[in-house]
Design a protein around this motif. Structure first.
Motif, PDB file in Angstrom:
ATOM      1  N   LEU A  62      77.256  14.479  86.468  1.00  0.00           N
ATOM      2  CA  LEU A  62      77.538  15.881  86.767  1.00  0.00           C
ATOM      3  C   LEU A  62      78.284  15.979  88.103  1.00  0.00           C
ATOM      4  CD1 LEU A  62      74.017  17.329  85.830  1.00  0.00           C
ATOM      5  CD2 LEU A  62      76.050  17.213  84.379  1.00  0.00           C
ATOM      6  N   ASP A  63      78.764  17.183  88.401  1.00  0.00           N
ATOM      7  CA  ASP A  63      79.530  17.419  89.624  1.00  0.00           C
ATOM      8  C   ASP A  63      78.738  18.354  90.533  1.00  0.00           C
ATOM      9  OD1 ASP A  63      81.331  18.063  91.619  1.00  0.00           O
ATOM     10  OD2 ASP A  63      83.003  18.455  90.269  1.00  0.00           O
ATOM     11  N   PRO A  64      78.332  17.915  91.733  1.00  0.00           N
ATOM     12  CA  PRO A  64      77.543  18.786  92.623  1.00  0.00           C
ATOM     13  C   PRO A  64      78.268  20.062  93.021  1.00  0.00           C
ATOM     14  CG  PRO A  64      78.320  16.823  93.786  1.00  0.00           C
ATOM     15  CD  PRO A  64      78.605  16.603  92.336  1.00  0.00           C
ATOM     16  N   HIS A  65      79.585  20.070  92.948  1.00  0.00           N
ATOM     17  CA  HIS A  65      80.343  21.277  93.299  1.00  0.00           C
ATOM     18  C   HIS A  65      80.124  22.408  92.296  1.00  0.00           C
ATOM     19  CE1 HIS A  65      82.427  18.124  95.604  1.00  0.00           C
ATOM     20  NE2 HIS A  65      82.717  19.083  96.456  1.00  0.00           N
ATOM     21  N   ASP A  66      79.528  22.104  91.136  1.00  0.00           N
ATOM     22  CA  ASP A  66      79.264  23.136  90.139  1.00  0.00           C
ATOM     23  C   ASP A  66      78.001  23.933  90.429  1.00  0.00           C
ATOM     24  OD1 ASP A  66      81.489  22.336  88.723  1.00  0.00           O
ATOM     25  OD2 ASP A  66      80.368  21.061  87.328  1.00  0.00           O
ATOM     26  N   TYR A  67      77.253  23.549  91.474  1.00  0.00           N
ATOM     27  CA  TYR A  67      75.930  24.146  91.680  1.00  0.00           C
ATOM     28  C   TYR A  67      75.800  24.691  93.103  1.00  0.00           C
ATOM     29  CZ  TYR A  67      75.618  21.101  87.654  1.00  0.00           C
ATOM     30  OH  TYR A  67      75.871  20.463  86.465  1.00  0.00           O
ATOM     31  N   ALA A  68      76.453  25.845  93.333  1.00  0.00           N
ATOM     32  CA  ALA A  68      76.362  26.575  94.612  1.00  0.00           C
ATOM     33  C   ALA A  68      76.610  25.638  95.797  1.00  0.00           C
ATOM     34  CB  ALA A  68      75.002  27.267  94.732  1.00  0.00           C
ATOM     35  N   TYR A  69      77.637  24.812  95.683  1.00  0.00           N
ATOM     36  CA  TYR A  69      77.848  23.739  96.657  1.00  0.00           C
ATOM     37  C   TYR A  69      78.026  24.270  98.087  1.00  0.00           C
ATOM     38  CZ  TYR A  69      79.778  19.512  98.761  1.00  0.00           C
ATOM     39  OH  TYR A  69      80.002  18.421  99.570  1.00  0.00           O
ATOM     40  N   THR A  70      78.859  25.292  98.253  1.00  0.00           N
ATOM     41  CA  THR A  70      79.116  25.822  99.597  1.00  0.00           C
ATOM     42  C   THR A  70      77.851  26.378 100.217  1.00  0.00           C
ATOM     43  OG1 THR A  70      81.410  26.338  98.993  1.00  0.00           O
ATOM     44  CG2 THR A  70      80.496  27.456 100.927  1.00  0.00           C
ATOM     45  N   LEU A  71      77.088  27.156  99.433  1.00  0.00           N
ATOM     46  CA  LEU A  71      75.837  27.727  99.938  1.00  0.00           C
ATOM     47  C   LEU A  71      74.839  26.630 100.293  1.00  0.00           C
ATOM     48  CD1 LEU A  71      73.864  30.042 100.495  1.00  0.00           C
ATOM     49  CD2 LEU A  71      73.337  30.081  98.046  1.00  0.00           C
ATOM     50  N   VAL A  72      74.737  25.628  99.450  1.00  0.00           N
ATOM     51  CA  VAL A  72      73.793  24.533  99.702  1.00  0.00           C
ATOM     52  C   VAL A  72      74.144  23.819 100.997  1.00  0.00           C
ATOM     53  CG1 VAL A  72      73.024  22.274  98.876  1.00  0.00           C
ATOM     54  CG2 VAL A  72      73.166  24.195  97.288  1.00  0.00           C
ATOM     55  N   GLN A  73      75.434  23.534 101.217  1.00  0.00           N
ATOM     56  CA  GLN A  73      75.839  22.868 102.456  1.00  0.00           C
ATOM     57  C   GLN A  73      75.546  23.746 103.667  1.00  0.00           C
ATOM     58  OE1 GLN A  73      76.679  19.634 102.226  1.00  0.00           O
ATOM     59  NE2 GLN A  73      76.259  20.065 100.058  1.00  0.00           N
ATOM     60  N   GLN A  74      75.736  25.035 103.525  1.00  0.00           N
ATOM     61  CA  GLN A  74      75.447  25.972 104.612  1.00  0.00           C
ATOM     62  C   GLN A  74      73.966  25.945 104.962  1.00  0.00           C
ATOM     63  OE1 GLN A  74      76.531  30.050 103.731  1.00  0.00           O
ATOM     64  NE2 GLN A  74      75.169  30.876 105.312  1.00  0.00           N
ATOM     65  N   LEU A  75      73.125  25.993 103.957  1.00  0.00           N
ATOM     66  CA  LEU A  75      71.683  26.004 104.191  1.00  0.00           C
ATOM     67  C   LEU A  75      71.203  24.670 104.758  1.00  0.00           C
ATOM     68  CD1 LEU A  75      70.547  27.858 100.942  1.00  0.00           C
ATOM     69  CD2 LEU A  75      70.483  28.760 103.284  1.00  0.00           C
ATOM     70  N   LYS A  76      71.778  23.575 104.284  1.00  0.00           N
ATOM     71  CA  LYS A  76      71.382  22.256 104.796  1.00  0.00           C
ATOM     72  C   LYS A  76      71.787  22.089 106.259  1.00  0.00           C
ATOM     73  CE  LYS A  76      72.153  18.708 102.078  1.00  0.00           C
ATOM     74  NZ  LYS A  76      72.820  17.814 101.078  1.00  0.00           N
TER      75      LYS A  76
END
Length: 483
Positions: free
Chosen positions: A55-69
């Motif tokens: 799968l591609d991690p960019h398909d799963y709210a990637y920008t938001l996830v990076q922001q939260l991390k």
């Protein structure tokens, strides 16, 4: 157009799933509250595993996830929490069913996997503190899936190594001087380490392992075809594996409670699955590049013993007609052929002016009588499709000995057609046995046996696919669909 319709259906499905999830969750926030930090981190860990899951991690709210991390708080917590829920449902739906509908030319089954209630399972896992086990619960458990997933992990690690670089082998030498060969064997998982001092005997053994991977004769020599397969990029091999992994996900629901036939065209193989078990494997012969077998879905509804073969118009006019013109009666007798008019009446071939006929002027049907020498053999398995394709026996058994079995006009010749029929119709197994034993005797006509419980059939096109032992092979992209 097709792609747009698929995207619209996927978006609609996600909206419906989100509605169900919000109702089950009571509209509460599930990811951003402080007491949900553990579940949030588990979700992020799941998303990080995406490459190893095809799968591609960019398909799963990637920008938001990076922001939260990174520790940044979202401007709208409720909207961010909803976005994470949408991403979670999309991720677990992809894990359970695959990322896309497998393309076929004719879809007679209209099959859509729907055997798991993803929103309810997600809600329950969060409520029961079992969220960390949800991925294992939703992934297919069949050994073929596990084999593909393991190879994806190996290739992904190889690509992530700092020393990785694309390799092209130009020399056919099998010794320690051929550094590109050693590097490529390592990239493909045929060597555990890169060693330029490797012994020649060991290197040849590893070349044989690569030949087995690509369905070549295992002689340890670097012939042209072997070099061509070795020089396909690791990125492309990884893409082929991911495609196959998602196809197994797509098939997972349909095979849980019934027998399912899968024919993989590049593998020229037939697989009868039920649940996690492979009930039967049979070598097949599929269409050559000029007359390809079409990917499709349908269901086996009829088995015919001692079938006639109604010769397709193109074969009759292009291949048989020139021979018939030379000596009509002798040619037709030798092939056990009959000539029928438009009403189905059998004609005397000596009364036909064959010299006046051509590809554009042929008002007859050529039919081969039943028997051991019939081109369909002694059994045919019917399923509805617009291509006049079917599964059938053949008198030409020697062709099954080839590794690359692309010889037919589009139909699928099955080496183990009789065992397959008996598995599909266990209540008729004794009758089928009796009919098979009578094959040497003259037959009055075809014997039709209806299949009461129709068996789903998937004729697919996958370059990467497990063999009958579950070992991954890369087969010829015979129709150039993955180029």
């Amino acid at each position: 157009m097709v792609k747009n319709r698929m995207l619209k259906r996927a978006c609609l499905l996600l909206i419906i799933l989100m509605q169900y999830f919000r109702v089950a969750a009571g509209q509460q926030m599930y990811w951003l509250p402080a007491d949900r930090a553990g579940d949030r981190q588990t979700l992020f860990n799941y998303f990080e595993q995406s490459p190893l899951l095809g799968l591609d991690p960019h398909d799963y709210a990637y920008t938001l996830v990076q922001q939260l991390k990174a520790g940044s708080a979202p401007a709208d917590s409720a909207a961010a929490d909803k976005q994470l829920s949408e991403a979670a449902i999309a991720f677990f739906t992809d894990v359970a069913y695959g990322t896309k509908v497998t393309r076929v030319g004719y879809d007679g089954l209209k099959y859509t996997p729907d055997c798991r209630d993803i929103p309810q399972l997600l809600h329950q896992a969060l409520a029961d503190n079992t969220f960390g086990q949800l991925l294992n619960k939703l992934e297919p458990t069949c050994p073929e899936y596990r084999s593909i997933k393991s190879m994806i992990a190996v290739y992904t690690r190889r690509l992530q190594e700092s020393s990785y670089h694309p390799v092209k082998i130009s020399s056919d030498l099998v010794d320690s001087s051929n550094h590109p060969l050693i590097e490529k064997l390592y990239q493909l998982g045929c060597l555990d380490t890169i060693s330029y001092s490797i012994q020649e005997d060991t290197l040849r053994t590893r070349v044989r392992a690569a030949q087995r991977l690509f369905e070549f004769m295992e002689d340890g020599a670097l012939r042209r075809g072997v070099l061509e397969e070795l020089n396909i990029s690791l990125e492309k091999r990884l893409s082929e594996l991911k495609h196959a992994l998602n196809t197994y996900r797509w098939l997972n629901c349909v095979r849980q409670y019934q027998s399912v036939i899968v024919v993989n065209i590049p593998a020229a193989g037939l697989y009868l699955y039920q649940g996690d078990s492979l009930l039967l494997y049979s070598r097949t012969i599929v269409g050559k590049e000029a007359t390809p077998t079409s990917p499709l879905t349908s269901s086996i509804d009829e088995i015919i013993m001692y079938p006639y073969w109604t010769v397709p118009y193109n074969i009759a006019t292009r291949e048989l007609l020139p021979g018939i013109k030379g000596n009509p009666v002798a040619y037709l007798d030798a092939g056990n052929y009959q000539v029928l008019d438009k009403s189905g009446k059998i004609l005397d071939p000596s009364t036909i002016n064959w010299s006046s006929l051509s590809r554009t002027n042929f008002p007859y049907t050529i039919r081969q009588m039943n028997g051991c020498d019939n081109s369909l053999g002694i059994i045919k398995l019917n399923f509805f499709n617009p291509y006049s394709t079917y599964l059938h026996d053949t008198p030409g058994k020697s062709y099954f000995m080839f590794n690359k079995r692309y010889f037919s006009h589009g139909c699928i010749r099955v080496e183990d057609a009789i065992p397959l029929a008996k598995l599909l119709l266990p209540e008729e197994a004794q009758r089928i046995d009796s009919l098979e034993k009578a094959a040497a005797a003259p037959q009055k006509g075809p014997v039709s046996i209806q299949v009461k419980q129709k068996t789903p059939l998937f004729i697919l096109y996958e370059v990467a696919w497990p063999d009958q032992q579950g070992s991954i092979r890369f087969y010829d992209d015979v129709y150039n669909k993955f180029r």
